[in-house]
Enzyme design. Structure first.
Site: not given
Ligand code: R5P
Length: 302
Positions: A199, A197
């Protein structure tokens, strides 16, 4: 109840945590009390404790997701307990907030994980929580200088998954999810893959799939610790669909479901959504109150 140490013990259910605190009090054989909490007209909190505090050990069950409006009433309740003579406070915070900002990524940023601990820890003697988001800081004890017990949801999630999906392929949507998806994979003996991923912002993520062809025919199950905006899950669903995989079941330990995350997850085609009750939500399918009560009994006796 009077413990083996001869001390009074009881459970305090903060508003919004009664459904967890009630079965926990029954399992612990302790009385349950609720604080009186209301807002003054100016928005400040009024808190009144009615349980017997002198020399007591009080287990405070508080759901601290969306923590900013909940923290002050909790801090006032914990301070009042101590002021009224409570000897020990064990906080059960099934979802431990402010764990993801565990470093300074940009100059000037607050390292919230450390600062939140610095605000919370002086109020309590022990902390019980469920699968905290430990990433760059790999041990809760390095962050919280109180006695800590971490409850893991994997065993009960595995039980639930066995009923739900016959031949799962467990998929972690990003590298950080590896610890949770692997724990589940070991328990049910299912293969595990971890996606990558990138971000770019709170609501902007990109997901890439590794080679997965050898698992064709299995039902994909996305597993993450937190579902917040749902963008991680929806992007993973889209990447799987593009590669010709069927709609996955989505499992999250802590279902925060910010904004319209649930609607978007369903619209993206999630075949099912399963969360635990660390955060009270319509997708809750796994009850952790029994594990939390055992962890409290253990930490208070040891
Ligand atoms: C990441 O650090 C966590 O493990 C989750 O993947 C994250 O918090 C998911 O966030 P969202 O639903 O906003 O994509």
């Amino acid at each position: 109840m009077t413990s083996s140490r001869g001390e009074a013990r009881w459970v305090l259910a903060m508003p919004g945590a009664e459904d967890l605190a009630e079965p926990m009090a029954v399992a612990l054989g302790e009385a349950l009390h609720r604080p009186r909490i209301r807002r003054f007209p100016d928005g400040e909190s009024y808190v009144r404790i009615e349980g017997p505090c002198a020399a007591a050990t009080v287990t405070v069950v508080a759901r601290l997701h969306d923590p900013d409006p909940k923290f002050v009433p909790f801090a006032l309740a914990a301070s009042a307990l101590k002021d009224l003579g409570a000897r020990r406070i064990c906080l059960v915070a099934p979802y431990l907030p402010y764990m993801r900002q565990d470093a300074r990524f940009q100059p000037g940023e607050a390292v919230s994980a450390r600062y939140f601990s610095a605000m919370l820890s002086p109020l309590i003697d022990a902390l019980v929580t469920v699968d905290p988001h430990l990433h760059r800081i790999d041990d809760l004890a390095r962050l919280y200088p109180v006695r800590c017990r971490v409850v893991h949801a994997a065993a009960l999630l595995a039980e639930r998954l066995r009923h739900e999906v016959a031949e799962p392929l467990l998929i972690g949507p990003d590298e950080e999810s590896e610890q949770w998806v692997s724990a589940l994979g070991e328990r049910i003996g299912a293969p595990v893959v971890v996606l990558s991923k990138i971000r770019r912002g709170d609501r902007d993520v990109e997901i890439a799939l590794p080679p997965m062809a050898r698992w064709r025919g299995r039902t994909p199950v996305l597993v993450d610790d937190i579902i917040s905006t749902g963008h991680t899950m929806t992007q993973a669903i889209a990447a799987l669909a593009e590669a010709g995989w069927p709609a996955p079941v989505c499992m999250g330990i802590h279902g925060l479901f910010a904004d319209d995350a649930l609607r978007r997850l369903r619209a993206a085609g999630a075949a099912g959504i399963i969360t635990t009750n660390t955060v009270d939500h319509e997708t809750n399918a796994v009850d952790l109150s029994g594990l939390l009560a055992s962890a409290v009994a253990d930490i208070l006796e040891s």
